[in-house]
Motif scaffolding. Structure first.
Motif, PDB file in Angstrom:
ATOM      1  N   ARG A 126      53.768  29.698  46.894  1.00 35.40           N
ATOM      2  CA  ARG A 126      54.332  29.757  45.300  1.00 35.40           C
ATOM      3  C   ARG A 126      53.410  28.913  44.391  1.00 35.40           C
ATOM      4  O   ARG A 126      52.755  27.956  44.550  1.00 35.40           O
ATOM      5  CB  ARG A 126      55.638  28.996  45.057  1.00 35.40           C
ATOM      6  N   GLY A 127      52.768  29.518  43.253  1.00 38.89           N
ATOM      7  CA  GLY A 127      52.003  29.167  42.601  1.00 38.89           C
ATOM      8  C   GLY A 127      51.212  30.021  41.533  1.00 38.89           C
ATOM      9  O   GLY A 127      51.764  31.350  41.424  1.00 38.89           O
ATOM     10  N   PRO A 128      50.336  29.635  40.730  1.00 42.91           N
ATOM     11  CA  PRO A 128      49.895  30.728  39.779  1.00 42.91           C
ATOM     12  C   PRO A 128      49.237  31.931  40.463  1.00 42.91           C
ATOM     13  O   PRO A 128      48.957  33.018  39.600  1.00 42.91           O
ATOM     14  CB  PRO A 128      48.733  29.977  39.063  1.00 42.91           C
ATOM     15  N   TRP A 129      48.774  31.768  41.626  1.00 38.34           N
ATOM     16  CA  TRP A 129      48.037  33.154  42.124  1.00 38.34           C
ATOM     17  C   TRP A 129      48.970  33.835  42.875  1.00 38.34           C
ATOM     18  O   TRP A 129      49.978  33.410  43.455  1.00 38.34           O
ATOM     19  CB  TRP A 129      46.927  32.636  43.258  1.00 38.34           C
ATOM     20  N   THR A 130      49.233  35.052  42.505  1.00 35.93           N
ATOM     21  CA  THR A 130      50.186  36.124  43.085  1.00 35.93           C
ATOM     22  C   THR A 130      49.466  37.436  43.522  1.00 35.93           C
ATOM     23  O   THR A 130      48.327  37.576  43.135  1.00 35.93           O
ATOM     24  CB  THR A 130      51.043  36.469  41.882  1.00 35.93           C
ATOM     25  N   VAL A 175      45.785  38.992  42.096  1.00 36.03           N
ATOM     26  CA  VAL A 175      44.593  39.142  42.821  1.00 36.03           C
ATOM     27  C   VAL A 175      44.238  40.882  42.644  1.00 36.03           C
ATOM     28  O   VAL A 175      43.127  40.890  42.886  1.00 36.03           O
ATOM     29  CB  VAL A 175      45.062  39.027  44.446  1.00 36.03           C
ATOM     30  N   PHE A 176      45.170  41.713  42.648  1.00 32.38           N
ATOM     31  CA  PHE A 176      45.034  42.939  42.373  1.00 32.38           C
ATOM     32  C   PHE A 176      44.475  43.323  41.083  1.00 32.38           C
ATOM     33  O   PHE A 176      43.561  44.076  40.832  1.00 32.38           O
ATOM     34  CB  PHE A 176      46.167  43.938  42.430  1.00 32.38           C
ATOM     35  N   SER A 177      44.635  42.356  40.063  1.00 27.66           N
ATOM     36  CA  SER A 177      43.903  42.391  38.650  1.00 27.66           C
ATOM     37  C   SER A 177      42.483  42.039  38.953  1.00 27.66           C
ATOM     38  O   SER A 177      41.610  42.531  38.365  1.00 27.66           O
ATOM     39  CB  SER A 177      44.486  41.434  37.685  1.00 27.66           C
ATOM     40  N   LEU A 178      42.138  41.116  39.762  1.00 26.34           N
ATOM     41  CA  LEU A 178      40.550  40.337  39.952  1.00 26.34           C
ATOM     42  C   LEU A 178      39.912  41.398  40.705  1.00 26.34           C
ATOM     43  O   LEU A 178      38.909  41.919  40.344  1.00 26.34           O
ATOM     44  CB  LEU A 178      40.966  39.154  40.670  1.00 26.34           C
ATOM     45  N   PHE A 179      40.728  42.196  41.710  1.00 25.95           N
ATOM     46  CA  PHE A 179      40.007  43.131  42.432  1.00 25.95           C
ATOM     47  C   PHE A 179      40.961  44.430  42.424  1.00 25.95           C
ATOM     48  O   PHE A 179      41.904  44.682  43.542  1.00 25.95           O
ATOM     49  CB  PHE A 179      39.939  42.640  43.997  1.00 25.95           C
ATOM     50  N   GLU A 204      35.227  45.747  50.486  1.00 29.90           N
ATOM     51  CA  GLU A 204      36.753  45.633  50.165  1.00 29.90           C
ATOM     52  C   GLU A 204      37.390  44.477  51.108  1.00 29.90           C
ATOM     53  O   GLU A 204      38.196  43.630  50.798  1.00 29.90           O
ATOM     54  CB  GLU A 204      37.494  47.039  50.535  1.00 29.90           C
ATOM     55  N   GLN A 205      36.819  44.372  52.472  1.00 27.98           N
ATOM     56  CA  GLN A 205      37.027  43.416  53.198  1.00 27.98           C
ATOM     57  C   GLN A 205      36.867  41.863  52.660  1.00 27.98           C
ATOM     58  O   GLN A 205      37.805  41.178  52.708  1.00 27.98           O
ATOM     59  CB  GLN A 205      36.429  43.392  54.612  1.00 27.98           C
ATOM     60  N   GLN A 206      35.611  41.840  51.962  1.00 30.42           N
ATOM     61  CA  GLN A 206      35.506  40.611  51.379  1.00 30.42           C
ATOM     62  C   GLN A 206      36.183  40.165  50.264  1.00 30.42           C
ATOM     63  O   GLN A 206      36.756  38.901  49.936  1.00 30.42           O
ATOM     64  CB  GLN A 206      33.913  40.573  50.905  1.00 30.42           C
ATOM     65  N   MET A 207      36.707  41.267  49.501  1.00 27.55           N
ATOM     66  CA  MET A 207      37.720  41.172  48.386  1.00 27.55           C
ATOM     67  C   MET A 207      38.874  40.592  48.798  1.00 27.55           C
ATOM     68  O   MET A 207      39.539  39.672  48.382  1.00 27.55           O
ATOM     69  CB  MET A 207      37.781  42.333  47.641  1.00 27.55           C
ATOM     70  N   LEU A 208      39.288  40.999  49.887  1.00 24.88           N
ATOM     71  CA  LEU A 208      40.459  40.838  50.576  1.00 24.88           C
ATOM     72  C   LEU A 208      40.599  39.445  51.029  1.00 24.88           C
ATOM     73  O   LEU A 208      41.416  38.444  51.032  1.00 24.88           O
ATOM     74  CB  LEU A 208      40.866  41.611  51.731  1.00 24.88           C
ATOM     75  N   ALA A 209      39.327  39.125  51.570  1.00 34.51           N
ATOM     76  CA  ALA A 209      39.316  37.596  52.119  1.00 34.51           C
ATOM     77  C   ALA A 209      39.339  36.673  51.041  1.00 34.51           C
ATOM     78  O   ALA A 209      40.050  35.519  51.236  1.00 34.51           O
ATOM     79  CB  ALA A 209      38.102  37.340  53.132  1.00 34.51           C
ATOM     80  N   ILE A 210      38.711  36.964  49.973  1.00 35.59           N
ATOM     81  CA  ILE A 210      38.788  36.159  48.833  1.00 35.59           C
ATOM     82  C   ILE A 210      40.246  35.986  48.262  1.00 35.59           C
ATOM     83  O   ILE A 210      40.793  34.837  47.932  1.00 35.59           O
ATOM     84  CB  ILE A 210      37.918  36.544  47.694  1.00 35.59           C
ATOM     85  N   GLY A 211      40.870  36.999  48.367  1.00 33.63           N
ATOM     86  CA  GLY A 211      42.386  37.205  47.584  1.00 33.63           C
ATOM     87  C   GLY A 211      43.228  36.520  48.338  1.00 33.63           C
ATOM     88  O   GLY A 211      44.198  35.707  47.945  1.00 33.63           O
ATOM     89  N   ALA A 215      33.405  38.227  40.392  1.00 33.01           N
ATOM     90  CA  ALA A 215      34.467  37.463  40.715  1.00 33.01           C
ATOM     91  C   ALA A 215      34.452  36.070  40.664  1.00 33.01           C
ATOM     92  O   ALA A 215      35.357  35.403  40.182  1.00 33.01           O
ATOM     93  CB  ALA A 215      35.143  38.227  41.848  1.00 33.01           C
ATOM     94  N   CYS A 216      33.248  35.583  41.385  1.00 29.15           N
ATOM     95  CA  CYS A 216      33.266  34.343  41.469  1.00 29.15           C
ATOM     96  C   CYS A 216      32.940  33.637  40.112  1.00 29.15           C
ATOM     97  O   CYS A 216      33.459  32.542  39.633  1.00 29.15           O
ATOM     98  CB  CYS A 216      31.953  33.743  42.436  1.00 29.15           C
ATOM     99  N   GLN A 217      32.047  34.431  39.249  1.00 26.22           N
ATOM    100  CA  GLN A 217      31.859  33.650  37.816  1.00 26.22           C
ATOM    101  C   GLN A 217      33.297  33.686  37.098  1.00 26.22           C
ATOM    102  O   GLN A 217      33.544  32.813  36.585  1.00 26.22           O
ATOM    103  CB  GLN A 217      30.989  34.739  37.188  1.00 26.22           C
ATOM    104  N   THR A 218      34.220  34.731  37.130  1.00 28.86           N
ATOM    105  CA  THR A 218      35.425  34.707  36.805  1.00 28.86           C
ATOM    106  C   THR A 218      36.315  33.408  37.081  1.00 28.86           C
ATOM    107  O   THR A 218      36.736  32.714  36.307  1.00 28.86           O
ATOM    108  CB  THR A 218      36.091  36.011  36.736  1.00 28.86           C
ATOM    109  N   LEU A 219      36.471  33.392  38.414  1.00 29.34           N
ATOM    110  CA  LEU A 219      37.236  32.315  38.855  1.00 29.34           C
ATOM    111  C   LEU A 219      36.603  30.785  38.389  1.00 29.34           C
ATOM    112  O   LEU A 219      37.518  30.004  38.228  1.00 29.34           O
ATOM    113  CB  LEU A 219      36.950  32.046  40.619  1.00 29.34           C
ATOM    114  N   ALA A 220      35.266  30.568  38.413  1.00 29.06           N
ATOM    115  CA  ALA A 220      34.633  29.230  37.972  1.00 29.06           C
ATOM    116  C   ALA A 220      35.122  29.261  36.392  1.00 29.06           C
ATOM    117  O   ALA A 220      35.372  28.194  35.970  1.00 29.06           O
ATOM    118  CB  ALA A 220      33.157  29.392  38.047  1.00 29.06           C
ATOM    119  N   ASP A 221      34.871  30.258  35.435  1.00 28.69           N
ATOM    120  CA  ASP A 221      35.278  30.282  34.293  1.00 28.69           C
ATOM    121  C   ASP A 221      36.695  30.001  34.135  1.00 28.69           C
ATOM    122  O   ASP A 221      37.127  29.227  33.014  1.00 28.69           O
ATOM    123  CB  ASP A 221      35.028  31.490  33.627  1.00 28.69           C
TER     124      ASP A 221
END
Length: 252
Positions: free
Chosen positions: A109-113, A117-121, A139-146, A176-182
């Motif tokens: 439970r938290g801000p990440w749903t 994740v689907f919006s980011l990827f 796609e696997q890397q995106m899934l691992a990050i998600g 995606a990393c830049q977005t997360l940092a921002d």
């Protein structure tokens, strides 16, 4: 007590009988930090020491604190609950789970749903019923990050997120990393792809023989061939590794 996102003092790390990390000090006050260095210098061991994954494969001595909390002696699951998440080299996905199931297993439970994740990827949303190990490398890397994001981290440790990916996919992962940092995520990113490392992080730490040997701005290392040869062994014949999205991978 320090409230840095990450503070390491006198870290010693062993893989079996090999003394890999030797009196390593490292600080990440907040934001994003890139870790670079030649193969076999201890970068993955550092990631696994921070996240607790090294236990069972080796041992760690020294001080590791996240947001002022000492974690060096905590098991990996407790570090995760304190906000440390790991995107490991090679992704390490469950072969029996599809995208949706992989995310559901990790979700707290938290801000990440899943929707976020689907919006980011967006590509993951299109492939949510596909087994994780049947996805493309990107796609696997995106899934691992998600998967990591759904544990609701405060510090995201990423080991070689661009490894083996096509150039256009590397650009997506870097974006995606830049977005997360921002958005305020603290990132510690190990990268062999120098262009990816410098695009993600403004500051870099160079590790050699298990120690921090240099702290540089990304611009300093990106623009200085002498420093690249000294710290990374990059020469004229290796110029392709400086292109953002180089699909070259480097076995450790």
């Amino acid at each position: 007590m320090s409230e840095n996102a990450l503070e390491i003092r006198g870290l010693q790390g062993w893989r079996g009988s090999a003394h890999v990390l030797q009196d390593l000090d490292l600080d990440l006050a907040s934001g994003r930090l890139g870790i670079v260095g030649r193969n076999g210098m201890g970068k993955t061991t550092l990631c696994e020491s921070i996240t607790g994954v090294l236990s069972g494969r080796g041992r760690v001595d020294g001080s590791i604190s996240v947001f002022g909390r000492q974690i060096a002696q905590l098991p990996a699951y407790r570090r995760s609950r304190l906000g440390v998440a790991y995107v490991p080299q090679g992704r390490r996905l469950f072969s029996s789970l599809n995208v949706e199931e992989t995310l559901r297993v990790a979700e707290r439970r938290g801000p990440w749903t899943q929707a976020r994740v689907f919006s980011l990827f967006p590509r993951l949303a299109e492939r949510k019923k596909t087994k994780g190990t049947s996805l493309s490398g990107g796609e696997q890397q995106m899934l691992a990050i998600g998967r990591a994001l759904l544990t609701q981290p405060k510090l995201l440790v990423m080991d070689e997120p661009s490894e083996g990916l096509a150039p256009i996919v590397v650009e997506q992962v870097v974006g995606a990393c830049q977005t997360l940092a921002d958005e305020g995520m603290n990132l510690l990113v190990v990268e062999q792809n120098l262009a990816a490392a410098t695009a993600i992080a403004d500051n870099l730490v160079v590790i050699a023989n298990g120690r921090v040997v240099a702290k540089l701005t990304s611009a300093q290392l990106r623009d200085d061939p002498v420093l690249q040869r000294r710290y990374l062994g990059i020469g004229v014949d290796d110029a392709e590794h400086l292109e953002l999205g180089s699909a070259q991978s480097h076995p450790r």
